[in-house]
Design a protein around this motif. Structure first.
Motif, PDB file in Angstrom:
ATOM      1  N   UNK A 131      -3.656 -12.632  -3.694  1.00  0.00           N
ATOM      2  CA  UNK A 131      -4.006 -13.719  -4.596  1.00  0.00           C
ATOM      3  C   UNK A 131      -4.052 -13.276  -6.054  1.00  0.00           C
ATOM      4  N   UNK A 132      -4.356 -12.024  -6.298  1.00  0.00           N
ATOM      5  CA  UNK A 132      -4.344 -11.516  -7.667  1.00  0.00           C
ATOM      6  C   UNK A 132      -2.949 -11.594  -8.262  1.00  0.00           C
ATOM      7  N   UNK A 162      -2.227  -5.187  -1.234  1.00  0.00           N
ATOM      8  CA  UNK A 162      -1.785  -6.277  -0.361  1.00  0.00           C
ATOM      9  C   UNK A 162      -0.947  -5.779   0.810  1.00  0.00           C
ATOM     10  N   UNK A 163      -0.433  -4.546   0.719  1.00  0.00           N
ATOM     11  CA  UNK A 163       0.371  -4.002   1.811  1.00  0.00           C
ATOM     12  C   UNK A 163      -0.475  -3.386   2.910  1.00  0.00           C
ATOM     13  N   UNK A 164      -1.800  -3.309   2.716  1.00  0.00           N
ATOM     14  CA  UNK A 164      -2.676  -2.676   3.698  1.00  0.00           C
ATOM     15  C   UNK A 164      -3.114  -3.689   4.760  1.00  0.00           C
ATOM     16  N   UNK A 187     -10.173  -7.541   0.857  1.00  0.00           N
ATOM     17  CA  UNK A 187      -9.397  -6.626   0.012  1.00  0.00           C
ATOM     18  C   UNK A 187      -7.894  -6.901   0.080  1.00  0.00           C
ATOM     19  N   UNK A 188      -7.266  -6.998   1.269  1.00  0.00           N
ATOM     20  CA  UNK A 188      -5.822  -7.296   1.276  1.00  0.00           C
ATOM     21  C   UNK A 188      -5.498  -8.655   0.667  1.00  0.00           C
ATOM     22  N   UNK A 189      -6.329  -9.673   0.958  1.00  0.00           N
ATOM     23  CA  UNK A 189      -6.062 -11.003   0.421  1.00  0.00           C
ATOM     24  C   UNK A 189      -6.326 -11.077  -1.080  1.00  0.00           C
TER      25      UNK A 189
END
Length: 344
Positions: free
Chosen positions: A228-229, A173-175, A222-224
């Motif tokens: 959301x995970x 999520x930091x990417x 991928x970031x989202x």
């Protein structure tokens, strides 16, 4: 994260049977929410917020140096020519008047005229559906992957899978989207040569092949998915502390039934709110991703409009995007209202 699902307890002999005692509390019908008029009030608040955002867009473009007349002027035009162009574009009128005129046409689908004399609605008729397709597919991937991995981690709280999934989600999520996009191009397009690095369009202006959608969708999703995970996992962990879930565990119900019938229904409002937030971030990130992959969306149109100081085009993009985000947020609000007893 340890929780009720990590235990193997059974209800002591003589306790309530596993039927009624383990049932999740029944939620009121959604029709009760609709009858209260809360839906109209909520929609009015969302529309007011969108109107304020559009006013801010017009003001921000007005504060930029130069204007649409000078930005689109050809070399050698005189001051009289520029004055005539400003008059034709209506730039000699106050910004409030121009914004009011633009807003009055919005309910009829009239998004105004661009600085180049084109209809804004016609200008966006092809690229905006492409952006919606890209964002919609990315949202679908985000939903499926985050739900699947979040539920998998919740079934084994504190286990190796749970720790690995949570750690990976935190890193992902930091990417930023552009970093993910460049990495995907490097690995799958340049090194492996599995997928195309750029998007070619067909006769209708849409991507010529579904393979050209894979990398842009993944770059957005991928970031989202990481974001959301974590939301799904945290929502399931909070719901696992509810009395009806602990009762279901003591009654000896299978883990998958506890997950589908007791944890997910209670966690649904939080999950829906996270996905609704991701909708705006996906559509915003699509501008960058479309540029990297040469995708035929509104990204290039918006970049050109900012360069040209073209307020109607910029506001048109914001209006269409805001309408989509407003619809998704409204849906999330309805889910929350249903889960909280009809209160919006």
């Amino acid at each position: 994260m340890a929780g009720p699902l990590s235990g193997t307890a059974r209800r002591p002999a003589g306790g309530p049977a596993g039927g009624a005692s383990a049932r999740r509390p029944v939620r009121p019908a959604l029709s009760a929410v609709l009858r209260t008029g809360g839906l109209l009030a909520l929609l009015a608040r969302r529309m007011l917020l969108l109107a304020v955002l559009l006013a801010a867009v017009f003001t921000a473009v007005e504060l930029l140096p130069g204007d649409a007349a000078t930005a689109t002027a050809e070399r050698g035009e005189s001051a009289a020519d520029l004055a005539q162009r400003r008059h034709l574009l209506g730039l000699d009128r106050p910004v409030l008047t121009r914004f009011t005129d633009w807003m009055t046409g919005l309910p009829t689908g009239d998004l105004g005229t661009s600085a180049h004399g084109e209809s804004v609605a016609g200008l966006l008729s092809r690229p905006f559906p492409n952006t919606l397709l890209l964002g919609g597919l990315a949202l679908l991937v985000t939903l499926v992957v985050s739900l699947a991995l979040g539920c998998w981690a919740a079934l084994r709280p504190g286990g190796k899978a749970d720790r690995a999934i949570s750690s990976t989600a935190t890193g992902v999520l930091a990417l930023p989207e552009f970093v993910v996009a460049v990495a995907l191009v490097l690995v799958f397009a340049l090194w492996a040569d599995w997928l195309p690095a750029v998007t070619l369009t067909g006769a209708d202006g849409s991507p010529a092949s579904w393979r050209m959608l894979v990398l842009p969708v993944l770059a957005l999703a991928i970031p989202q998915t990481g974001w959301n995970l974590r939301i799904v996992r945290a929502a399931l962990a909070d719901e696992a502390k509810a009395p009806h879930v602990e009762t279901a565990v003591l009654d000896g119900l299978p883990r998958h039934r506890i997950l589908t019938h007791h944890l997910l229904p209670g966690a649904l409002p939080t999950i829906a709110a996270g996905l609704a937030t991701s909708t705006g971030m996906l559509l915003g990130g699509a501008v960058v991703v479309e540029t990297i992959f040469n995708y035929p969306g509104v990204g290039s149109v918006l970049a050109g409009a900012v360069t040209d100081r073209d307020s109607p085009v910029i506001a048109g993009v914001v209006a269409l995007t805001g309408a989509v985000i407003t619809g998704v947020l409204l849906l999330a609000d309805l889910v929350r209202a249903w889960a909280s007893g009809g209160r919006i």
